[in-house]
Design an enzyme around this catalytic site. Structure first.
Site: not given
Length: 585
Positions: A470-472, A397, A399
């Site tokens: 948010l992804e991190l 994924y 980011s």
């Protein structure tokens, strides 16, 4: 509303009972912030209040026989025992107001600590005066100018001297002609070593028919005269000194310097620099500095600075360590020369150890140069394909910061190579998410269903409140909770650590970091792609499949606009249509 600075940190002001004393408003202790003359010009007025010990309410001070004001100072003439308490000065005009408090202690004569019984009691600390040996100077009693303003007659001053060697006190006239009182001042014609010590002056003046007095003390010290060089020098290390150091141990580099005192500017410093940076600027916990005063000789200081290096490494031998000294008259720096202290093996073991060291060196060189290739080879033989051990849907994924050059790098380079050349299943939120869904829920779902989270770090990444942040956070939380997700940082462009958010600063220290180096990383055989493959899940593909995937990507990239040539993946093989046709077949 009035801004309250609280109580001053300068400490309490002490005044002797029965003597005239003053409290200075601490607001004006920093002229760059508050200046009395400027404040008056701006229409500010100064008011005084006090909160006496044992009372609960502040009371305004009205100027009377005992209380008067001279600029920023409030005078008590004389001070009484019940005047102890908190004194508040307030500076205000129609639009602004500031106030600060200061504590006043009124001491009785028996409460004052004195070194000899003959000393007059003094509540305020002694002021320091330096006089060059064999030179002259005029001493004036502190606060005399205020007594001159307030007195109705000419003030008188009595001078006393305390001999520190004999613990004797004597009142002027002294026993020699090198010191003479002229008016209210004490004139030194020739300063000698025996004349050092404490001098006391008692000022008597008349105000509104009342005789008042106060006593101040002056510490007089001799210094070397101005004709003696005041340029600082480094006493140690000498120019030819070599420090012997050992790796994997704590080392201490000592620097000692002589810093003469300059009367109009007493500032002087000694410090270490490492590669041109001070220890504070270096911001490395392995390096620390300790300064101390070794000796004081008539105002000149011999200062020592010790640089402590924890766990000294061989790489530190290549660093530049400099010791520097400074005062207003000059600056001097000297480089410390280091030599590694190596213990030689015994004669009986020299040959065996020599051969062993050579072999170890060869292995180290081979590993240091080809460690990525060796690691990839080992993974291809003994590694396990994670697709058979988990239920994840995506391998990677990605980011990244949206609407930035990092997005162009992800879409035109990174995604194509990962999917079409290396055979990974890649998830990109903007491409794979369904319309109408909730961004937060879908982001957490995609991260949870991926084996790796690839974070593209650049100047625009991880702004507070962004989706990238948010992804991190989701990836880091998954790692912390024991999940099978692994976070990988890809540094697309260098970023100063101070500009990163807290989560990314912590991740930068603990997680794997792969650096994209522009032109050096364009080729698929570059160190960047090898390093990235080490961090990604294992994929076994045949040589023909890998060749076909690569050529397909190259052909697709060759049809793009020339502005995408930064990917560096277009090579001569893409110009061979027969090979592409074979792969398509």
């Amino acid at each position: 509303m009035c801004y309250d600075w609280g109580e001053s940190s300068e400490g309490a002001v002490s005044v002797l009972h029965g003597e005239a004393g003053s409290v200075s408003c601490p607001l004006f202790s920093h002229p760059s912030v508050y200046n009395y003359t400027s404040a008056q010009s701006a229409g500010h007025n100064l008011f005084w209040y006090r909160l006496l010990d044992g009372h609960d309410l502040e009371q305004p001070i009205t100027y009377s026989l005992r209380f008067s004001r001279d600029r920023e100072r409030l005078w008590l003439q004389p001070a009484a025992a019940n005047d102890s308490g908190q004194y508040i000065c307030m500076l205000r005009n129609k639009s602004s107001c500031s106030k600060i408090a200061m504590r006043l202690k009124v001491l009785r004569p028996e409460e004052v600590v004195r070194s000899t019984s003959c000393e007059p009691p003094v509540a305020m600390p002694a002021t320091q005066e330096w006089i060059g040996l064999q030179e002259g100077k005029t001493l004036n009693c502190p606060d005399l100018q205020y007594a001159v303003k307030m007195s109705e007659i000419e003030p008188t001053v009595s001078w006393y001297y305390v001999n520190p060697d004999k613990s004797e006190c004597s009142q002027y006239p002294f026993w020699n002609n090198d010191r003479e009182q002229r008016g209210t001042s004490l004139q030194f014609y020739t300063m000698l070593i025996p004349y050092q010590g404490l001098y006391f002056c008692t000022v008597r003046y008349q105000r509104r028919g009342r005789m008042l007095h106060f006593t101040r003390s002056i510490k007089v010290s001799g210094i070397y005269p101005e004709r003696v060089s005041k340029v600082p020098t480094i006493l140690y290390p000498t120019e030819h000194k070599i420090f012997s150091v050992r790796t994997n141990s704590d080392e201490r580099l000592t620097c000692r310097g002589l810093l003469p005192l300059i009367l109009h500017n007493s500032s002087r410093k000694i410090w270490w620099t490492v590669d041109g940076n001070t220890v504070v600027e270096l911001n490395n916990h392995r390096f620390s500095q300790k300064n101390s005063i070794v000796k004081e000789d008539f105002g000149d200081l011999t200062m020592e600075s010790v640089l402590v290096i924890e766990d000294f490494q061989s790489e530190d031998l290549k660093r530049e360590f400099n010791c520097s000294v400074w005062n207003e008259q000059g600056f001097l720096t000297r480089r410390a020369q280091l030599k590694e202290d190596v213990s030689l093996p015994t004669v009986e073991l020299s040959c065996g150890l020599g051969v062993t060291l050579v072999l170890m060196l060869l292995l180290f060189v081979v590993y240091h140069v080809f460690w990525l290739e060796l690691l990839l080879l080992y993974r291809s033989w003994f590694g396990t394909d994670e697709r058979h051990t988990d239920d994840k849907e995506f391998d990677v994924y990605i980011s990244y910061a949206r609407n930035s050059e990092e997005e162009q790098f992800v879409l035109s380079t990174l995604r194509s190579v990962l999917e079409n050349v290396l055979g990974y299943s890649v998830c990109i939120f903007d491409r794979d998410s369904l319309p109408g869904g909730t961004i937060t829920d879908e982001t957490l779902s995609f991260v949870a269903r991926s084996r790796r989270l690839l974070v593209i770090v650049g100047p625009n990444y991880a702004c507070q409140g962004s989706q990238a942040l948010l992804e991190l956070k989701a990836g880091i939380d998954s790692m912390a909770l024991g999940g099978h997700l692994k976070v990988i940082l890809v540094q697309y462009k260098p970023v100063q650590r101070q500009s990163l958010v807290r989560e990314l600063r912590r991740a930068h220290v603990a997680l794997a970091l792969v650096r994209w180096q522009g032109d050096k990383s364009k080729e698929l055989t570059s160190r960047f792609w090898k390093r990235l493959r080490v961090e990604l899940p294992l994929r076994r593909i045949s040589r023909d499949e890998e060749r076909c995937n690569k050529e397909a990507v190259l052909m697709r990239l060759s049809s793009q606009n020339s502005t995408n040539s930064q990917t560096g993946l277009i090579s001569n093989t893409s110009k061979n249509p027969q090979k592409v046709f074979d792969c398509a077949a």
